[in-house]
Scaffold this active site. Structure first.
Site, PDB file in Angstrom:
ATOM      1  CD  GLU A 265     -21.670  -7.389  23.154  1.00 22.75           C
ATOM      2  OE1 GLU A 265     -21.585  -6.589  22.189  1.00 22.75           O
ATOM      3  OE2 GLU A 265     -22.707  -7.545  23.811  1.00 22.75           O
TER       4      GLU A 265
ATOM      5  N   GLY B  69      -4.447  -4.042  11.042  1.00 25.06           N
ATOM      6  CA  GLY B  69      -4.803  -4.343   9.661  1.00 25.06           C
ATOM      7  C   GLY B  69      -6.308  -4.514   9.584  1.00 25.06           C
TER       8      GLY B  69
ATOM      9  CG  HIS C   7      -1.813  -1.211   1.299  1.00 24.74           C
ATOM     10  ND1 HIS C   7      -1.361  -2.474   1.622  1.00 24.74           N
ATOM     11  CD2 HIS C   7      -3.140  -1.346   1.060  1.00 24.74           C
ATOM     12  CE1 HIS C   7      -2.368  -3.328   1.590  1.00 24.74           C
ATOM     13  NE2 HIS C   7      -3.460  -2.679   1.257  1.00 24.74           N
TER      14      HIS C   7
ATOM     15  NE  ARG D 171     -25.455 -17.982  36.457  1.00 22.73           N
ATOM     16  CZ  ARG D 171     -26.521 -17.185  36.421  1.00 22.73           C
ATOM     17  NH1 ARG D 171     -26.423 -15.971  35.906  1.00 22.73           N
ATOM     18  NH2 ARG D 171     -27.688 -17.584  36.867  1.00 22.73           N
TER      19      ARG D 171
ATOM     20  CG  HIS E 133      -6.010   1.755  -0.537  1.00 20.81           C
ATOM     21  ND1 HIS E 133      -5.928   2.241   0.741  1.00 20.81           N
ATOM     22  CD2 HIS E 133      -6.331   0.434  -0.422  1.00 20.81           C
ATOM     23  CE1 HIS E 133      -6.196   1.262   1.600  1.00 20.81           C
ATOM     24  NE2 HIS E 133      -6.444   0.159   0.920  1.00 20.81           N
TER      25      HIS E 133
ATOM     26  CB  ILE F 195      -9.038   8.137  -1.324  1.00 19.98           C
ATOM     27  CG1 ILE F 195      -8.977   9.420  -2.156  1.00 19.98           C
ATOM     28  CG2 ILE F 195      -8.923   6.903  -2.245  1.00 19.98           C
ATOM     29  CD1 ILE F 195     -10.042   9.534  -3.237  1.00 19.98           C
TER      30      ILE F 195
ATOM     31  CG  HIS G 127     -30.231 -14.296  24.261  1.00 18.37           C
ATOM     32  ND1 HIS G 127     -30.960 -13.710  23.263  1.00 18.37           N
ATOM     33  CD2 HIS G 127     -29.855 -13.287  25.080  1.00 18.37           C
ATOM     34  CE1 HIS G 127     -31.041 -12.394  23.482  1.00 18.37           C
ATOM     35  NE2 HIS G 127     -30.363 -12.119  24.567  1.00 18.37           N
TER      36      HIS G 127
ATOM     37  CG  PHE H 225     -24.040 -11.565  23.129  1.00 16.04           C
ATOM     38  CD1 PHE H 225     -24.783 -11.554  21.961  1.00 16.04           C
ATOM     39  CD2 PHE H 225     -24.706 -11.650  24.332  1.00 16.04           C
ATOM     40  CE1 PHE H 225     -26.172 -11.595  21.992  1.00 16.04           C
ATOM     41  CE2 PHE H 225     -26.092 -11.687  24.385  1.00 16.04           C
ATOM     42  CZ  PHE H 225     -26.834 -11.653  23.208  1.00 16.04           C
TER      43      PHE H 225
END
Lengths: 676, 676
Positions: B414, B118, B30, B359, B264, B191, B476, B440
């Site tokens: 998240e 990146g 680039h 948990r 680019h 651009i 979920h 999630f």
């Protein structure tokens, strides 16, 4: 209090209590939003929403999306009261096995639910897609005197929606496009699960949305129907910008837990429930009961729907006379049928050792079929269109206040791209496609999942599908992405081996109506296989097929089965030649789609992979995960279980073992082991 | 032109040409950003950045993150010129196999590269984490007269970064927190890959960032070092808000392709390359050469580093005398070592049929170990802390301009949570953890991948790990998420079977220094297994271990191997009891982590899963993908290859076949088939 205000209050209490009753009966759910945001939903539905409960799928209905899907008890109450096919019995079975009232709204499960929501941000982004679909179809089909497509897209979102990045992406794009008929109300209750929004969310939402180019209204008391209605009216009259109405509300309104996170996501205690009912003056009313006056009101309101639809049908009949071809096309597109001349549009590629990158083959295929599909196939890229080859030439761009084109510039917004496409598919009339590099599938994974869960016809195009992209390196080289995609139920993943398989991949994707399809393409050139000596590319329809049996005595059972996908098929064919020269009889199976293969009858699968041939080697430039299903405990793998690297593609394929010699070596290792 | 201006121009040309040469030599990369944004990077590095090329990991250095990682040739040029261990030979080998100059910046591959970037948006979000780490450690360790931790975090971002949702999330949170020492310059070149940003990105960025609570500066000519320096100076003096400097630049400055997307992402033609060099007046200079005057300048500038570090070391020596315990703790944390008293902190849970949700076990474990780890283990949740049980009690909150606590409220963000945690890990001195529902994970997948690729010690906690979460329904309920996670190279995934395995999962996660660990936990209670009759939970360290062999004659080889993870282990044990009663000898293997198991020697793996026992059944409430690796072609599966549903957990486990009777049935089916 005027008559309307009195009946509004009566109705709001009915909606709130019915929602609360669902949560209490289920002993599970979210009572806070229905109590706090009932007036918002009611203002939209009672004063503005154009819908017909008798025909929830009427093409020109307004769309309503509850982006804060956890408040679905509210939506179910409305659907029930307005006479959708959602009897009280279903509200009593809220969140139970087999009910039409699941824990979050699910498209296809409940009449009147326009989108599956719950994962935050998706609903608002879907709504952007719906509003865009409306604008596109309106530009395509409306004629003077005939506003065939002319509806609003309304929705309710929460602070959680506004915190999610996907919402920022979709909102920025909606502002850029100027989607004037998109109207969202933000249920600004200042409470999240962890507590007050002051803990994590102190940005100036109004200023942020103004920066996106939205029209922003603020409503000081979001529990007052008239205030809300005025703001919505003002949003409707703003035709060149989407609108966000920030309505201050109180979560769990009038309950002992009002304005606390405790009322967000779990049922109230029996005491709090009773006290809340007392405060609403319904202690003497049985749960799941609605006063007759409210029932009459809702029934009367619901009767507007069939009349509105009937007058639209009248207009459409006249339109049909004036513009028979347009009308026929509109009907076809809304049904989702493909035009008959699609079948003759598909390109055929001649055998070519020099090769064609499958991204190029895909680009040609899309452009060929886009002609008969004009106006039906709409999509774009997250700023990689020229690289993924998904630009539809001569079909125009979609841009600011200009919606009739076919090419949408999503910007670098993969996640919103997925959800906006889902929204277009949900709207109907459009077959949306998206495109980016396979690596960035990860950025849009939650939306792709929802497409699969909601059974949406969306086509996801991904190029640069392996280390074969070369120098960009491991941040851009997909390794685990094919496996991660294949893990998603109801997503058909196709990785074509050459240009002609790519055409067939598109044929599958376009005709599949019960879920999304992902097509994974190379950046690099691949030989176009010579189908005069190999099996036809139409074998792709079955997911996997025998390309050839090479070596040994013709007609004999193979010694070994080599299976490969995409760019690895050609090199695997070369490996089979090496093996044939060594006297092995090797079968080469092209396996572009596991999902299509698994949907074949056992007899076909056994024909391709005879159970008694256990010397098997899979070749794919991705993780091995999942391939044991086909190669078994004793099988061999030429795969990549680590990250890629930055170097020219040819170097990488060699370093990672994708050479005929190395594949043949792995076959010999497997056969030797098996012989022991 | 003053002397400084003249030498600045000389240096900028050197930087630009060196970057251009890399791309041309590699014939890949680039060129646009290095030409257009060189002045930005130079202004930061020359005028402000505090760094020591001799010790790139000096604790108190300023951090610099090139979020627009595709412009890495620019960064490599700077690192080379300032005397980092990156010889010209490496620049010549840009993007080649085995070089230290990969196609995008990779942490750990190149000295001075602070983050792998990146994938857009990640770098800026990492930088938020670095700035937060600095603020947290400063609050913890600085004492009057001793600013031990006192540095800035600088970065450069592109329009692509700003379009990505993750950036919105991270920026909103950074504004909320008031991270005054975070300074980003936006390379506003208008651009993108598809063309002008007018096509997709017309929001008002300055207004948007003001809405987030950032200090915003605009620089009309982003190629003028002095203008940039003034803006950066102003950003530095704004101590209570992060700063965004919007610098108008020209992509591919002075090349024939300036201000076009063509410059680019690909090398220039030979003609354009020559013309660009001509315009910069370096036609007569060999590629990869730098004028002596510039070399001298950079060498001189680089010599500041050792002096600055030396004076910091002097201060630190005095600090060490004044605050020996603090200094020791600081050193230990920056090394990433755990305190010795961690070992005695781990809880042990007694056998309990009533059970403990994993948990909850995780919450107790975290809180126990957080005491000796005080100030080292920092994290939070995307607004689900109370549900995932990751709140560290008595350790305080991180909030607006208050950074000393241990609990960070990420809001419903998240993706940024993942990247900010990565940034904290990159900074050093902190072991970050995140938490949300397993569903999630999809929202943060790109960041988790980068943690794995960059070998970062980040702990990802996910609860609600199956249909066992119940009524919230398929939106979920994770189904494919375990498979999708396991596909990621260098991510260790652990799904503990009970409370004591959960403790061991945390022990693994905390001590793992070469990559991230994901721990998947139940919402529902699970029996705490009786380790007086079953194998000890420390077996988790090996990824899979024999819990028990039940039935048949003691000491005999098992007839069948049952393997399970997490919540399915208990029900699998019950199935083994059913089988034992039927006279089968069944082995039950708890298999909490495939990755840990695969890292064991073959001998151990064969001991747990003897190759000659091919009657095998895997039990997991997720997709079957990958399990064939352990059960083979003939094995059985009790898994879920479709979506979940909304209903109470017990109903779902029954409907989906996770009952002792159904598992036993599957075993009998497999054994019958095997007997044929």
């Amino acid at each position: 209090m005027g008559d309307q205000a009195r009946i509004d209050e009566l109705n709001l209490t009915a909606i709130r209590m019915l929602s609360l009753d669902q949560v209490q009966k289920a002993n599970s759910g979210h009572p806070g939003l229905p109590l706090g945001a009932a007036a918002i939903a009611y203002a939209i539905w009672d004063r503005f929403l154009k819908f017909n409960p008798r025909n929830p799928l009427w093409d020109n209905r307004d769309r309503f999306v509850l982006s804060a899907g956890h408040g679905c008890a509210l939506q179910y109450s409305l659907l029930h009261l307005y006479g959708y096919d959602l009897p009280m019995e279903e509200l009593r079975r809220f969140r139970q096995w087999g009910s039409r009232t699941p824990g979050h709204p699910e498209y296809g499960e409940t009449p009147g639910v326009e989108a599956t929501t719950g994962p935050l941000g998706q609903g608002l982004s879907n709504a952007v897609g719906m509003a865009l679909a409306e604008a596109h179809l309106a530009e395509q089909f409306n004629r003077p005197g005939f506003s065939i497509v002319d509806h609003y897209t309304y929705g309710i979102c929460s602070d959680g929606d506004l915190m999610e990045g996907i919402t920022s992406e979709a909102s920025s794009l909606a502002g850029h496009l100027g989607l004037g008929k998109l109207i969202f109300v933000y249920d600004d209750n200042r409470i999240t699960i962890e507590g007050n929004t002051q803990m994590a969310f102190t940005e100036n939402v109004a200023q942020r949305y103004a920066a996106y180019g939205w029209h922003v209204e603020e409503v000081a008391d979001g529990n007052r129907v008239e205030e809300l209605a005025r703001a919505i009216e003002s949003a409707r009259s703003e035709t060149r910008r989407p609108s966000l109405i920030i309505a201050k509300t109180h979560i769990g309104l009038n309950s002992p837990l009002q304005d606390t996170e405790k009322v967000h996501g779990e049922p109230m205690s029996a005491g709090h429930y009773a006290e809340t009912r007392r405060r609403y003056g319904v202690s003497d009313r049985a749960p799941f009961s609605v006063p007759q006056e409210s029932l009459d009101y809702f029934r009367h309101a619901a009767a507007r729907g069939p009349r509105i639809e009937a007058s639209w049908r009248e207009m459409f009949a006249a339109y049909e006379k004036a513009h028979p071809e347009l009308a026929a096309r509109f009907r076809r597109m809304m049904r989702g049928d493909l035009p008959a001349d699609c079948d003759s549009a598909w390109p055929v590629f001649s055998a070519d050792r020099g090769g064609v990158a499958t991204r190029d083959a895909s680009g040609k295929t899309m452009n060929a079929v886009a002609v008969p599909l004009q106006g039906h196939l709409i999509g774009g890229s997250a700023d990689l269109g020229p690289s993924v080859r998904t630009v539809l030439k001569n079909h125009g761009d979609i841009g600011h206040r200009s919606f009739g084109g076919a090419n949408l510039h999503y910007g670098v917004r993969e996640h919103a791209m997925g959800a906006i496409s889902n929204g277009m598919a949900l709207h109907g009339g459009i077959i949306p496609f998206t495109s980016t590099f396979l690596q960035f599938y990860d950025y849009m994974r939650p939306s792709v999942r929802l497409a699969a869960l909601s059974r949406l016809r969306v086509i996801f195009i991904y190029s640069h599908d392996s280390i074969g992209l070369g120098e960009d390196g491991p941040t851009h080289q997909p390794i685990e992405h094919l496996a991660a995609m294949r893990a998603v139920p109801n997503l058909v993943v196709i990785r074509p081996a050459d240009a002609n398989e790519t055409v067939w991949a598109w044929r599958v994707a376009l005709s599949r109506r019960t879920g999304p399809t992902a097509i994974c393409l190379t950046r690099q050139k691949l030989p176009v296989l010579d189908r005069t000596v190999l099996a036809p590319a139409a074998g792709l329809l079955k997911g996997a097929y025998v390309l050839t049996d090479l070596g040994g005595s013709s007609g004999a059972a193979p010694d070994v089965i080599l299976m490969a996908t995409g760019s690895e098929v050609s090199v695997t064919l070369q490996a089979a030649e090496v093996l044939a020269a060594e006297g092995r009889r090797a079968r080469v199976v092209s396996m572009p789609s596991w999902e299509l293969f698994e949907s074949q009858p056992e007899s076909y699968r056994s024909e391709v992979l005879p159970p008694d041939i256990t010397a098997r080697v899979a070749v794919e430039a991705g993780v091995s995960q999942g391939w044991h299903r086909y190669v078994g405990l004793r099988g061999g793998l030429v795969t990549i279980d680590r990250y890629g690297a930055s170097a020219p593609a040819e170097t990488l394929f060699e370093k990672y073992g994708f050479t005929p010699a190395h594949i043949a070596e792995e076959v010999n290792r497997v056969m030797l082991k098996g012989a022991k």
